[in-house]
Design a protein around this motif. Structure first.
Motif, PDB file in Angstrom:
ATOM      1  N   GLY A 389     -72.005  54.908 -26.142  1.00  0.00           N
ATOM      2  CA  GLY A 389     -71.087  53.796 -25.957  1.00  0.00           C
ATOM      3  C   GLY A 389     -70.039  53.631 -27.020  1.00  0.00           C
ATOM      4  O   GLY A 389     -69.050  52.911 -26.824  1.00  0.00           O
ATOM      5  N   ARG A 390     -70.242  54.251 -28.186  1.00  0.00           N
ATOM      6  CA  ARG A 390     -69.270  54.192 -29.283  1.00  0.00           C
ATOM      7  C   ARG A 390     -68.966  52.749 -29.683  1.00  0.00           C
ATOM      8  O   ARG A 390     -67.839  52.411 -30.036  1.00  0.00           O
ATOM      9  N   ARG A 391     -69.996  51.909 -29.625  1.00  0.00           N
ATOM     10  CA  ARG A 391     -69.835  50.520 -30.064  1.00  0.00           C
ATOM     11  C   ARG A 391     -69.723  50.461 -31.580  1.00  0.00           C
ATOM     12  O   ARG A 391     -70.350  51.225 -32.289  1.00  0.00           O
ATOM     13  N   LYS A 392     -68.933  49.495 -32.087  1.00  0.00           N
ATOM     14  CA  LYS A 392     -68.821  49.290 -33.516  1.00  0.00           C
ATOM     15  C   LYS A 392     -70.052  48.531 -34.016  1.00  0.00           C
ATOM     16  O   LYS A 392     -70.390  47.460 -33.494  1.00  0.00           O
ATOM     17  N   VAL A 393     -70.730  49.081 -35.008  1.00  0.00           N
ATOM     18  CA  VAL A 393     -71.914  48.459 -35.583  1.00  0.00           C
ATOM     19  C   VAL A 393     -71.864  48.638 -37.101  1.00  0.00           C
ATOM     20  O   VAL A 393     -71.117  49.482 -37.618  1.00  0.00           O
ATOM     21  N   THR A 394     -72.680  47.856 -37.793  1.00  0.00           N
ATOM     22  CA  THR A 394     -72.789  48.004 -39.240  1.00  0.00           C
ATOM     23  C   THR A 394     -74.144  48.594 -39.598  1.00  0.00           C
ATOM     24  O   THR A 394     -75.101  48.548 -38.805  1.00  0.00           O
TER      25      THR A 394
END
Length: 407
Positions: A389-394
């Motif tokens: 999904g290439r979601r932005k996460v930390t």
């Protein structure tokens, strides 16, 4: 593009067999020819270095039941090797003198074990592992051996080391790398696998080059290292990677990639009209990575073989699946999804490395490039979605949050 009258598939491993089955499942009524050098029906490779080598199974995981190919009207040529492709005439010639015209052609010729380019590298008695016969012979050798040397600390060498220890042999693994598997998972996670093997009695000679395989016409005696040390062995296994079988493609004039495979586009098409390639040999332009990648793992062959069926029948769908593999060594099992650059990506660990119960993430520009779950089995779907999904996460979210909530 009109529906083909005849599809020829060269290579009857998992990729080729999956393509043949998927074409039939899509309702194709034309002729399918599946040519395979192995005299057996198609089988999967992972069990060879796991269940078969350990002695838990005498057979591999067959791709289909024996009657499947006849029932689906797939003309399966077992033990038949394609020797030439004439692109202009749309013709495949095999080693029995058979000629197979095609409207669409799939190349799924797989890989073969690399050899050691050192003196003694071609001695009789050196073992490699690629086929069921290889696995059965190596298992028998492990059972009888006192001392085993494995050249190569990659996935295959590591699984073979675990099997040899299970058979109570003394095992030494030689590799020029400082840490096993560091090129794939980095030194921190590679160290987990090293420590696992050391705890199970494996000896490592890391950072060492093999200078010579010693022995003679009667067999192998051992391995001489670059510093002059000689490791005596009853069994020497060479597990230094696999070379894609691209000779047919090269001789036919197909474009090859600089990473060693047959160059294919996002839809798995080669440089020649109506010719496709899947599995180990496919240097596939992956839209997510914006470059050609070549993946030698089980899931890639299966998924590309299944995917190419629709394109053989007129579609033009890109193959978008992320790389996936799994391994089992002693009491450690893991799955890996994605494609990391461990030298550049940020490593994030959730769980306990020392207990070998953790999930490792590789972050690139705030996205999960790859994830590996080790002895943790509840988050597989979430890990796949994070990679795809290439979601932005930390990093903090990956360590502490409910992973499903990040998808």
């Amino acid at each position: 593009m009109s529906e083909p009258r005849k599809i020829v598939i060269v290579g009857a491993g998992l990729g080729g067999a999956s393509a043949a089955a998927a074409v039939r499942e899509r309702g194709y009524g034309g002729e399918i020819v599946l040519l395979g050098s192995d005299p057996r029906r198609p089988y999967e490779l992972p069990a060879l270095s796991k269940g078969v080598l350990l002695g838990n199974a005498d057979e591999p995981d067959w791709v289909h039941e024996e009657k499947f190919y006849a029932e689906k009207d797939i003309r399966f040529g077992a033990g038949v090797t394609a020797t030439r492709i004439d692109l202009g005439a749309r013709l495949v010639v095999d080693d029995t003198g058979g000629e197979h015209g095609y409207d669409r052609l799939v190349l799924a010729t797989g890989s073969e074990p690399r050899r050691l380019p050192v003196p003694g590298g071609d001695l009789p008695g050196l073992y490699t592992l690629r086929t069921l016969d290889d696995a059965l012979k190596l298992r028998s050798a492990f059972t009888a051996a006192e001392r085993v040397v494995i050249v190569g600390a990659g996935w295959l060498g590591s699984e073979a080391a675990a099997a040899a220890r299970t058979h109570h042999a003394e095992v030494t693994v030689v590799d020029p790398v400082p840490v096993p598997l560091a090129n794939v998972v980095g030194e921190t996670i590679g160290g987990v696998f090293r420590d696992l093997h050391v705890a199970n009695g494996v000896h490592y000679r890391l950072g060492e080059q093999v200078a010579e395989i010693t022995g003679g016409p009667d067999g192998v005696r051992g391995v001489r290292l670059g510093n002059g040390d000689e490791l005596t062995a009853d069994v020497v296994l060479v597990a230094v990677g696999a070379a894609p079988r691209v000779e047919l493609a090269r001789e036919a004039g197909l474009e090859l990639s600089d990473n060693g495979g047959v160059a294919v586009d996002a839809a798995l098409r080669t440089s020649a009209e109506d010719v496709y390639a899947v599995g180990d040999i496919a240097a596939h332009f992956h839209p997510r990575y914006d470059r050609r990648i070549r993946v030698e793992h089980w899931a890639n062959a299966k998924d590309q073989g299944t995917h190419v069926a629709q394109n053989l029948l007129g579609a033009n769908e890109p193959f978008l699946a992320s790389p996936y593999f799994f391994t089992d060594q002693y009491d450690l099992g893991c799955e890996y999804r994605g494609l990391a650059d461990p030298a550049a990506d940020e490593l994030v660990v959730r769980g306990d490395l020392a207990a070998r119960e953790f999930t490792a993430f590789w972050l690139r520009d705030g996205e999960v490039a790859a994830a590996m779950n080790v002895n943790m089995w509840d988050d597989g779907d979430a890990l796949g979605a994070l990679v795809d999904g290439r979601r932005k996460v930390t990093a903090e979210q990956l360590k502490t949050a409910d992973l499903a909530s990040l998808v």
